[in-house]
Design a protein around this motif. Structure first.
Motif, short mmCIF file in Angstrom:
data_model
loop_
_atom_site.label_atom_id
_atom_site.label_comp_id
_atom_site.label_asym_id
_atom_site.label_seq_id
_atom_site.Cartn_x
_atom_site.Cartn_y
_atom_site.Cartn_z
N UNK A 194 -83.57 -4.47 7.00
CA UNK A 194 -83.17 -5.54 6.07
C UNK A 194 -82.74 -6.78 6.83
N UNK A 195 -82.01 -6.59 7.91
CA UNK A 195 -81.55 -7.74 8.70
C UNK A 195 -82.73 -8.50 9.31
N UNK A 196 -83.73 -7.78 9.79
CA UNK A 196 -84.93 -8.44 10.31
C UNK A 196 -85.62 -9.23 9.20
N UNK A 197 -85.77 -8.62 8.03
CA UNK A 197 -86.40 -9.31 6.91
C UNK A 197 -85.59 -10.54 6.49
N UNK A 198 -84.30 -10.39 6.52
CA UNK A 198 -83.42 -11.51 6.15
C UNK A 198 -83.58 -12.68 7.12
N UNK A 199 -83.58 -12.38 8.41
CA UNK A 199 -83.66 -13.43 9.44
C UNK A 199 -84.99 -14.17 9.40
#
Length: 404
Positions: A194-199
């Motif tokens: 999720x953090x990768x997708x968010x960034x």
């Protein structure tokens, strides 16, 4: 009009509709030979039947199912899915965010057609359920495969994901529980994705069709529940959990911020309208299926068929010299590894083809799931323990001819 070579794209179509192994199996069956088909997770083929209440709903609703439904599906079905999503922690999902489909396969194709332009990239797990790679290709995009690490319980390699993001990357596919490995991803792995997708402002496509087939006290976490600020498209259905693979009933749920993807949602609505609607009669069983006691649960506990067959096939593989596997935590499949220092195997598809010819058992080779090396194959563990015992003996015998 998009400019791409359709014949090249079709080379990536899913394993279960083409290839020399399937061609040979069809030839053998046409000659009257009996084959044990461990290539597809089709519960009905192995004596698993739909719950009686599901069949009763179908019978009772035949007359009410004449004619088309709303293009997104019956209100009752979508309402039941909405309530299921609420229990799973999806953020702010409304009935209008839910699309019913003729199985998840149709919705995968629809969702990617609405998104992709020529050259767009989608991160897809390796190994994967190959329909994802096929539909990315047929949509004009490029599937970029990120590594799931066998040494880490087949969990996605987050650094490998990061290394493969470019300015053409539009989305990331997460298959959890995973087909073909049977891995169930923990919260920390999902949060990292999720953090990768968010960034990088990526759409998350979540294939969660096996979320109700979890064993050993594990808990499935819907990735959308961890991503209220990331746009997610989550797929699910009844084919496996309710043993109704041929009924073709699945759904797709949109969650997270939708204003930034307004054009994409308009494209989804257009494609949904073009197919008129999904199978109305099959939609009638959704409300009953998702409510109350889940009949699959007893099959996944100690003493239940799926649980015992999973344990048996895992131990059988471990007992065969040169084979090993990560024990599946969910689903219907196991993905064994072949020790190629012990066995001279350079072509996994040829290996599976010869096994079919000699032992009349149909498997799927690892590269059919876009795995990088010719050293894996997938087994469906839906047959009885007695049948799986025969598979063990035949595999043990068959491997001897490849011994270095």
């Amino acid at each position: 009009m998009r400019n791409f070579n359709k014949s090249q794209k079709l080379e990536h179509v899913a394993y279960d509709i083409r290839g020399p192994v399937l061609d040979e199996a069809n030839r053998m069956r046409a000659n009257g030979e009996k084959i044990l088909r461990l290539n597809t997770g089709n519960p009905a083929e192995f004596g698993f039947t739909a719950p009686d209440e599901v069949i009763r709903d179908l019978i009772m609703n035949v007359r009410q199912s004449e004619g088309y439904s709303d293009s997104k599906g019956l209100f009752s079905a979508r309402k039941a899915v909405m309530q299921y999503c609420q229990l799973k922690g999806f953020p702010e999902v409304d009935v209008e965010d839910i699309y019913m489909g003729n199985g998840v396969s149709e919705l995968i194709s629809l969702s990617l057609q609405a998104l992709l332009d020529d050259g767009d990239e989608v991160l897809v797990p390796m190994p994967d359920y190959p329909l994802w790679t096929a539909c990315v290709s047929l949509g004009g995009g490029n599937a970029v495969h990120y590594l799931c690490d066998e040494k880490a319980n087949w969990y996605p390699d987050i650094e490998d994901i990061r290394s493969k993001i470019t300015d053409r990357t539009k989305a990331i596919v997460v298959i959890n529980p995973n087909n073909p490995t049977g891995a169930l991803y923990p919260k920390e792995v999902l949060e990292a994705i999720v953090e990768v997708a968010r960034q990088h402002q990526l759409i998350i496509f979540a294939d969660e069709i096996y979320d109700r087939l979890v064993m050993d006290g594990g808990k499935h976490i819907a990735i959308a529940s961890l991503a209220p600020d990331v746009f997610c498209v989550s797929m699910n259905g009844l084919s496996k959990s309710h043993r109704v693979a041929g009924f073709r009933v699945g759904w797709m749920v949109l969650s997270g911020p939708k204003r930034s993807v307004k054009d994409y949602i308009e494209g989804l609505n257009m494609l949904a309208n073009m197919r008129l609607c999904s199978n109305v009669l099959a939609q009638q069983i959704v409300q009953t299926s998702l409510g109350g006691k889940q009949s699959i649960d007893d099959l996944l506990l100690p003493g239940g068929r799926i649980y015992e067959q999973r344990n048996f096939i895992y131990q059988a593989i471990e007992n065969i010299p040169g084979l090993s596997a990560v024990k599946p935590q969910a689903g219907l499949y196991i993905f064994p590894k072949i020790d190629r220092e012990m066995y001279q195997i350079d072509d996994d598809e040829q290996f599976v083809l010869e096994f079919l010819k000699q032992e009349k058992i149909m498997l799927v080779h690892g590269r059919g799931f876009n795995w990088k090396d010719p050293d894996h194959f997938r087994i469906v563990y839906l047959p009885t323990v007695e049948e799986l015992g025969e598979v063990e003996e035949k595999m043990r015998r068959f491997l001897r001819q490849y011994r270095r």
